[in-house]
Design a protein around this motif. Structure first.
Motif, PDB file in Angstrom:
ATOM      1  N   PHE A 162       0.840  -1.211   0.000  1.00 27.25           N
ATOM      2  CA  PHE A 162       0.000   0.000   0.000  1.00 27.25           C
ATOM      3  C   PHE A 162       0.872   1.258   0.000  1.00 27.25           C
ATOM      4  O   PHE A 162       0.555   2.234  -0.677  1.00 27.25           O
ATOM      5  CB  PHE A 162      -0.928   0.001   1.222  1.00 27.25           C
ATOM      6  CG  PHE A 162      -2.264  -0.651   0.962  1.00 27.25           C
ATOM      7  CD1 PHE A 162      -3.433   0.079   1.020  1.00 27.25           C
ATOM      8  CD2 PHE A 162      -2.354  -1.995   0.655  1.00 27.25           C
ATOM      9  CE1 PHE A 162      -4.669  -0.505   0.772  1.00 27.25           C
ATOM     10  CE2 PHE A 162      -3.569  -2.601   0.411  1.00 27.25           C
ATOM     11  CZ  PHE A 162      -4.735  -1.859   0.469  1.00 27.25           C
ATOM     12  N   ALA A 178      -7.831  -1.625   3.995  1.00 25.11           N
ATOM     13  CA  ALA A 178      -7.712  -0.477   3.088  1.00 25.11           C
ATOM     14  C   ALA A 178      -8.424   0.744   3.664  1.00 25.11           C
ATOM     15  O   ALA A 178      -7.918   1.876   3.569  1.00 25.11           O
ATOM     16  CB  ALA A 178      -8.289  -0.833   1.721  1.00 25.11           C
ATOM     17  N   THR A 229      -9.048   0.486  -4.987  1.00 22.08           N
ATOM     18  CA  THR A 229      -9.079  -0.511  -3.900  1.00 22.08           C
ATOM     19  C   THR A 229     -10.135  -1.578  -4.189  1.00 22.08           C
ATOM     20  O   THR A 229      -9.901  -2.768  -3.951  1.00 22.08           O
ATOM     21  CB  THR A 229      -9.373   0.185  -2.545  1.00 22.08           C
ATOM     22  OG1 THR A 229      -8.299   1.086  -2.262  1.00 22.08           O
ATOM     23  CG2 THR A 229      -9.478  -0.831  -1.420  1.00 22.08           C
TER      24      THR A 229
END
Length: 632
Positions: free
Chosen positions: A512, A576, A599
């Motif tokens: 990420f 997320a 995402t």
């Protein structure tokens, strides 16, 4: 495992095969190019000349590969004049010294807005990205603190900074380039290679930059200089200046990317790997106990032919033998999703393995994304083959429709979401918007390469003999008893997803960070190990869940196994959201939309991947156990 670890350590200073080093002689020009402007607050990259920087007489854009275009890179030449091993104290970049650059009100507003949004400028010299050195004292003992500072590098340099409500632009760049002197024979002229590219950005007021007629300037003393303010409400005058300093380095050309790819978090990664291995061994222990003890006992009992009365009162998974291979609802959609999952699995496995060997290093810009796109297209033949064979096994007949569904269902969703997001990026005039010709090229690849390959694979898969199920299916479906609350599929998703997610969540943080905070990701050795652990843990948890379901005399396992095995995707979505709230400073609508749009694609792809792994593991297990019992 040992071989993987050796490969892992071997990637530290491994350079891209086929990339040749450039040798410079004294006073040879070293071209400085601009890549883009980025911000983790807006997630919208912009071209370098979207801001009123000094421009060369002729602007030339580099021809880019697919990956660079999708990343928003727009590599362009700049007016910086840098020569190998030639120092420059201070030089005015554009305009005459007695005629400074005048920014209009609109330009001043734009620069102030980009400074507020925390934009970074990315330049490259000899394909090396510019980095800003950050020095700080670590939490060590007082005596050691005096000796040395910890050094980290920030990719690119900040466009400017804010002090209160005032905006200040970094208008002077001090380039520090490191070179490695190559060994040559006595009579030959020495050759040099660029091994590091650093910058110290400064903001210096126009009045403090004393410039002469030859575009040379004198930098003020550090203590007495005032920064260059940009007032967004009026025109601003300033000078863009730069200086060049060269230093010799012991770093060899093959190791020059090590600075950017510093593995400062190796301990965290090893903790992650060890944690994952413990999880998998724990799961393996539970599974072995179930399989070896319970299953053997079950099979032994079921295969006893002595006591017919006991056999009449049998219970458990043998009871559903006449229904366990009954085709589920919507077999075409299930086989299509599993075909896309196989396509993703092959693509990810090859990309991670090749990257682990050092062939997709960040120095080969856009190579990772380009390779992934092309591999996904070409893996369509495998996706089609597996989907076709499963569809035939599930008594499907319309193979052409099934092949079309496999080739378009998942890619169509991906393309649709990306197209909608791209419209928003276009509206912001960002370089992250995929140009129309590139979009047409991607569509041609989809319908010209992927679709025919899926049809080809599907045709051969459908023609091949269906999977050999060990028991016959009854004509009349058996009634399913009322299930306990914990056999609910949503509870199953929550239970099944937590262990595979626990095995990989630390690695997820680094992935990420690489995607959303413009950092380099090069820990593919660790990623490969984590991927193997993910495959093993998904397979094991899927087998456990399908065993419990069959013991509860519920034979509708096809769809359920696929959904439950992908349960870790739910936790990826939760993570997320947590990452967005805690780690990113995104407040505007479009950046938030981009984050959650991309995402959603990641979560969907992860669900397909883990669901496919779990499904095939469960299918093999079910066939194995029913082949081991005697059915009258």
């Amino acid at each position: 495992m040992l071989v993987l670890l050796l490969l892992l350590h071997g990637t530290d200073s491994f350079y891209v095969p086929g990339v040749a080093p450039i040798n410079f002689h004294h006073n040879d020009p070293v071209e400085i190019k601009a890549v883009k402007l980025t911000s983790s607050r807006t997630q919208l990259p912009y071209e370098y000349y979207s801001l009123p920087f000094c421009q060369p007489t002729k602007i030339t854009y580099k021809a880019e590969n697919l990956g660079e275009v999708l990343r928003g890179d727009r590599i362009v030449n700049t007016p910086f004049q840098v020569s190998m091993n030639m120092e420059k104290k201070c030089e005015v970049l554009c305009n005459l010294p007695n005629k400074p650059v005048t920014l209009t009100v609109e330009q001043s507003k734009l620069i102030a807005e980009r400074i507020r949004e925390d934009y970074y400028v990315h330049l490259i010299a000899d394909n090396l990205p510019v980095a800003t050195r950050l020095e700080f004292y670590s939490n060590r003992e007082e005596e050691e603190k005096k000796k040395e500072k910890d050094v980290q590098f920030e990719h690119g340099y900040r466009l400017g900074f804010m002090d209160g409500n005032k905006f200040y632009l970094h208008n002077h760049l001090s380039f520090i380039l490191y070179y490695h002197r190559e060994d040559v024979e006595e009579n030959q002229e020495p050759t040099y290679r660029v091994v590091r590219f650093e910058v110290i950005p400064q903001s210096i007021k126009l009045e403090d930059l004393k410039a002469d007629e030859k575009s040379m300037c004198t930098l003020p003393e550090a203590t007495g200089s005032a920064p260059q303010e940009i007032d967004p409400s009026k025109e601003n005058q300033l000078l863009f200046t730069y200086s060049v300093h060269w230093e010799e380095s012991d770093i060899k050309w093959a190791s020059r990317w090590d600075t950017y790819l510093t593995m400062s978090d190796v301990q965290i990664h090893w903790f992650s790997i060890i944690n994952s291995v413990v999880v998998v061994f724990f799961l393996s222990g539970i599974l072995s106990m179930i399989i070896i003890r319970t299953l053997r006992k079950d099979i032994a009992n079921y295969n006893k032919e002595d006591d017919i009365e006991d056999t009449m009162e049998e219970s458990g998974w043998k009871l559903v033998h006449g229904d366990v291979f009954r085709p589920p609802q919507y077999p075409m959609i299930l086989s299509s999703l599993l075909g896309s999952g196989i396509q993703l699995f092959c693509m990810i496995l090859i990309v991670i393995f090749v990257a682990m060997l050092g062939m997709l290093s960040p120095s080969s810009r856009g190579a990772l994304m380009t390779t992934a796109c092309f591999l996904f297209m070409f893996m369509g033949v495998f996706g089609g083959f597996f989907a076709g064979r499963l569809y035939r096994t599930l008594k499907g007949h319309r193979w052409k429709k099934g092949a079309f569904c496999t080739a378009t269902l998942y890619p169509g969703v991906v393309f649709g979401i990306c197209f909608v997001l791209n419209c928003f990026i276009w509206g912001k005039h960002s370089s992250g918007a995929v140009p129309f010709p590139t979009m047409v090229a991607l569509l041609c690849m989809w319908f010209g390469i992927s679709l025919p390959l899926v049809y080809l694979g599907y045709y051969f898969g459908f023609r091949k003999q269906p999977y050999d199920n060990p028991v016959r299916t009854n004509q009349i479906p058996r009634q399913i008893p009322e299930q306990r609350w914990y056999m609910n599929k949503f509870v199953g998703i929550l239970m099944a997803g937590i262990l595979p997610f626990g095995a990989m969540f630390i690695e997820l943080f680094f992935i990420f960070s690489a995607i959303w905070e413009n950092q380099f990701y090069y820990l593919f050795g660790f990623l490969f190990l984590v991927f193997i652990i993910l495959v093993v843990s998904c397979s094991q948890i899927s087998i456990v869940m399908v065993y419990f379901q069959l013991c509860a005399e519920d034979y509708r396992w096809w769809w359920r196994t696929f959904l439950v095995s992908g349960g870790s995707a739910f936790y990826v979505l939760i993570y997320a959201i947590f990452y967005f709230v805690n780690k990113l400073d995104i407040v505007e609508f479009i950046p938030s939309l981009l984050y959650f749009g991309y995402t959603a694609l990641m979560v969907l792809s992860f669900w397909l991947l883990t669901g496919t792994i779990g499904f095939y593991a469960a299918y093999m297990f079910v066939r194995k156990i029913y082949a081991a019992v005697k059915i009258d």
